[in-house]
Each structure stands twice: as C-alpha cells, then as structure tokens.
Design a protein around this motif. Sequence first.
Motif, PDB file in Angstrom:
ATOM      1  N   MET A   1      11.370 -36.509  69.311  1.00  0.00           N
ATOM      2  CA  MET A   1      11.824 -36.932  67.982  1.00  0.00           C
ATOM      3  C   MET A   1      10.883 -36.372  66.924  1.00  0.00           C
ATOM      4  O   MET A   1       9.671 -36.484  67.029  1.00  0.00           O
ATOM      5  N   ILE A   2      11.465 -35.764  65.898  1.00  0.00           N
ATOM      6  CA  ILE A   2      10.684 -35.181  64.814  1.00  0.00           C
ATOM      7  C   ILE A   2      10.531 -36.207  63.692  1.00  0.00           C
ATOM      8  O   ILE A   2      11.504 -36.852  63.296  1.00  0.00           O
ATOM      9  N   ILE A   3       9.312 -36.345  63.203  1.00  0.00           N
ATOM     10  CA  ILE A   3       9.047 -37.253  62.075  1.00  0.00           C
ATOM     11  C   ILE A   3       8.630 -36.406  60.882  1.00  0.00           C
ATOM     12  O   ILE A   3       7.656 -35.656  60.950  1.00  0.00           O
ATOM     13  N   SER A   4       9.383 -36.502  59.791  1.00  0.00           N
ATOM     14  CA  SER A   4       9.083 -35.748  58.578  1.00  0.00           C
ATOM     15  C   SER A   4       8.790 -36.694  57.434  1.00  0.00           C
ATOM     16  O   SER A   4       9.418 -37.744  57.315  1.00  0.00           O
ATOM     17  N   ARG A   5       7.835 -36.302  56.607  1.00  0.00           N
ATOM     18  CA  ARG A   5       7.482 -37.120  55.441  1.00  0.00           C
ATOM     19  C   ARG A   5       7.563 -36.323  54.147  1.00  0.00           C
ATOM     20  O   ARG A   5       7.249 -36.839  53.067  1.00  0.00           O
ATOM     21  N   ASP A   6       7.980 -35.074  54.238  1.00  0.00           N
ATOM     22  CA  ASP A   6       8.120 -34.233  53.048  1.00  0.00           C
ATOM     23  C   ASP A   6       9.325 -33.318  53.224  1.00  0.00           C
ATOM     24  O   ASP A   6       9.825 -33.113  54.336  1.00  0.00           O
ATOM     25  N   LEU A   7       9.813 -32.766  52.137  1.00  0.00           N
ATOM     26  CA  LEU A   7      11.037 -31.963  52.173  1.00  0.00           C
ATOM     27  C   LEU A   7      10.853 -30.644  52.914  1.00  0.00           C
ATOM     28  O   LEU A   7      11.773 -30.169  53.589  1.00  0.00           O
ATOM     29  N   LYS A   8       9.684 -30.068  52.806  1.00  0.00           N
ATOM     30  CA  LYS A   8       9.443 -28.781  53.460  1.00  0.00           C
ATOM     31  C   LYS A   8       9.598 -28.896  54.975  1.00  0.00           C
ATOM     32  O   LYS A   8      10.316 -28.097  55.594  1.00  0.00           O
ATOM     33  N   SER A   9       8.945 -29.868  55.561  1.00  0.00           N
ATOM     34  CA  SER A   9       9.020 -30.026  57.015  1.00  0.00           C
ATOM     35  C   SER A   9      10.423 -30.486  57.443  1.00  0.00           C
ATOM     36  O   SER A   9      10.931 -30.077  58.489  1.00  0.00           O
ATOM     37  N   LEU A  10      11.056 -31.317  56.621  1.00  0.00           N
ATOM     38  CA  LEU A  10      12.413 -31.768  56.953  1.00  0.00           C
ATOM     39  C   LEU A  10      13.383 -30.597  56.943  1.00  0.00           C
ATOM     40  O   LEU A  10      14.176 -30.428  57.884  1.00  0.00           O
ATOM     41  N   ASN A  11      13.328 -29.790  55.894  1.00  0.00           N
ATOM     42  CA  ASN A  11      14.246 -28.650  55.796  1.00  0.00           C
ATOM     43  C   ASN A  11      14.014 -27.639  56.915  1.00  0.00           C
ATOM     44  O   ASN A  11      14.952 -27.013  57.407  1.00  0.00           O
ATOM     45  N   LYS A  12      12.769 -27.517  57.326  1.00  0.00           N
ATOM     46  CA  LYS A  12      12.466 -26.629  58.447  1.00  0.00           C
ATOM     47  C   LYS A  12      13.119 -27.145  59.727  1.00  0.00           C
ATOM     48  O   LYS A  12      13.676 -26.372  60.513  1.00  0.00           O
ATOM     49  N   SER A  13      13.067 -28.438  59.936  1.00  0.00           N
ATOM     50  CA  SER A  13      13.671 -29.044  61.132  1.00  0.00           C
ATOM     51  C   SER A  13      15.191 -28.978  61.079  1.00  0.00           C
ATOM     52  O   SER A  13      15.856 -28.744  62.090  1.00  0.00           O
ATOM     53  N   LEU A  14      15.741 -29.203  59.897  1.00  0.00           N
ATOM     54  CA  LEU A  14      17.198 -29.203  59.755  1.00  0.00           C
ATOM     55  C   LEU A  14      17.787 -27.803  59.778  1.00  0.00           C
ATOM     56  O   LEU A  14      18.875 -27.596  60.300  1.00  0.00           O
ATOM     57  N   GLY A  15      17.033 -26.844  59.216  1.00  0.00           N
ATOM     58  CA  GLY A  15      17.557 -25.493  59.005  1.00  0.00           C
ATOM     59  C   GLY A  15      18.232 -24.868  60.208  1.00  0.00           C
ATOM     60  O   GLY A  15      19.424 -24.566  60.197  1.00  0.00           O
ATOM     61  N   SER A  16      17.488 -24.665  61.269  1.00  0.00           N
ATOM     62  CA  SER A  16      18.025 -23.987  62.447  1.00  0.00           C
ATOM     63  C   SER A  16      18.990 -24.883  63.217  1.00  0.00           C
ATOM     64  O   SER A  16      19.995 -24.412  63.759  1.00  0.00           O
ATOM     65  N   ALA A  17      18.702 -26.186  63.241  1.00  0.00           N
ATOM     66  CA  ALA A  17      19.541 -27.112  64.008  1.00  0.00           C
ATOM     67  C   ALA A  17      20.917 -27.261  63.379  1.00  0.00           C
ATOM     68  O   ALA A  17      21.923 -27.450  64.080  1.00  0.00           O
ATOM     69  N   ARG A  18      20.997 -27.178  62.044  1.00  0.00           N
ATOM     70  CA  ARG A  18      22.262 -27.369  61.339  1.00  0.00           C
ATOM     71  C   ARG A  18      23.304 -26.320  61.746  1.00  0.00           C
ATOM     72  O   ARG A  18      24.508 -26.591  61.757  1.00  0.00           O
ATOM     73  N   ILE A  19      22.847 -25.139  62.086  1.00  0.00           N
ATOM     74  CA  ILE A  19      23.757 -24.044  62.432  1.00  0.00           C
ATOM     75  C   ILE A  19      24.603 -24.396  63.648  1.00  0.00           C
ATOM     76  O   ILE A  19      25.788 -24.084  63.717  1.00  0.00           O
ATOM     77  N   LYS A  20      24.011 -25.076  64.612  1.00  0.00           N
ATOM     78  CA  LYS A  20      24.692 -25.364  65.870  1.00  0.00           C
ATOM     79  C   LYS A  20      25.206 -26.799  65.984  1.00  0.00           C
ATOM     80  O   LYS A  20      25.894 -27.129  66.952  1.00  0.00           O
TER      81      LYS A  20
END
Length: 276
Positions: A1-20
């Motif tokens: 499980m990924i824990i994000s507290r800022d937009l940069k790290s969240l967008n990095k986690s969402l970016g590639s995963a959102r495609i699939k």
Amino acid sequence: MIISRDLKSLNKSLGSARIKNFVGLIPTMGAIHSGHLSLVKTSKAKKCLTCVSIFINPTQFNQNKDFEKYPRNENEDLRLLEESGCDIVFIPPENIIYPSGKRIAKTVKNFRDILCDKFRPNHFDGVTTVVKIFFDIFKPHYAFFGEKDYQQLIFINEMVKFFNLKTKIISCESIRDKYGMSLSSRYQRLNKKQKIIFQEASKIILDAFSKIRQGQQIKKVTKECNYKLNDYGIRKIEYLEVRNENTMQTSEDVKNSRFFVAFLIDDIRIIDNFKL
C-alpha cells in the motif's frame, strides 16, 4: 500500500497505474471502521485501483470544538486499510487542500432546508467543496459512498451534475452494528454511559422503523418514538421523518421511502436512515 502526503508523490503513484486501471476513490475523514472497509471491498470487486483519502475537513463542521474532538488514529487507520487491500492512501495537510485558505462553494440549490441541512448550515457546502477538490486531484472513474449519510449522497450527486463530472457515484448499503444502527466514526467518542443510552435509543428507533414497515400510521409512530426518546433522557431530537428517497419530500407512503432520524446524545450527533 502506497501512502502519499503530497501531490507530487500521489501523481507519481497514480500516473502509470491510471493507464491500466479504473480509479476508485473513497473520501474519508479517517477513524476507519467496517463501513469504510466495505467500500474498499466494493471498489476492489470492480477491479479498481482503490484509493482512500483521509482528511478531516474543517469547513463541514459547524462548531470548532466538534472538529477538534473528531476521532483521530492514523496508525490504526493505515493498518486496517492495508489489511483490506487498499492500494493508495492520501493524507494531505490542510494547505494542499486549501492552498489559498479555507473556502466553501454553494453549488447545490435543491434539497435545502430539510433534515441535516436545516440544522447544520453550510455543512453540505463544505462537503461538496472538499469532495470536488478530491475529484479534481484523483479524477476517479468511480467514487464510493455509504448510504448512512443519505442526504450527503444526494448532494454529491447534485454536485457531480452541476460540474458535469465523469465520475460515477456508487451508493453502498450501510454496514450496521449489532443494534441495527449504521456504523459511524463519531460513535468512537461515546463513553460507557452514552453507549447505554445509544443502545436503548437504537431499540426505540428500530421499533419505530418496524412499525412503519408494517403499515402503521407514520405520524403516530414518529410521535410515539419522540416521546420514548424524551422519556429516556434524549431531549435534542432534530428529526424523525419519512421521506421519498428520490424527491426527498415528506411521504405517507413507504414505497421508495426512507425513515430518517437525527438526535444528540450530549454533544454527539446520531444520524441514520432506514430504507422502507
């Protein structure tokens, strides 16, 4: 499980995963319980990248002391979410959600001055404002909400229509405790004495619900319910009403209706609704 507290790290986690993956979002204020976890389960069943936000939103509280007393237990929340299979948890500080200062937007004009909106001015404006912010951040395909806060669900659907958002709102049945009441984070604040009152009040509420379902006169049953709650020491009763679940108008017909209740045990607000 990924824990994000800022937009940069969240967008990095969402970016590639959102495609699939489809993105499923469950906005919460923490104090995670089985009701929240059931939403995670529903999201996972839809094969979504399941994301939970934890943010105690100050703009939806009518009193600052209520905001300050809201249950907080981040470590336990994270443990429960990880065990449930949640993929991403976003725990932002206030300045990320409100970079220009706290604000609310009044986008919903219907369903006003009834139920909770009557007793909690601007509450739903605070809710819809922060939910819209999280929708802008996550751009979810689906968002999952429990039916315990049914009027909130109505307001969120109205907000989605107002902004013509593509997010699909998934309404999920309430998870109830052994007394028949919907689970709520606020109930973690109940002390021993208040729990006893809550249990007895639950019996009174469920008895009224049963009588209404059986076809007894609604006004008579709700009046009797009010008296019984008063007799047990509950003085702050905000509403005991049957309303159509689509129009939210008061109804004498149980078809497509719900029994809505709200009262206070000391300073702890109890709300629920029961599909008839």
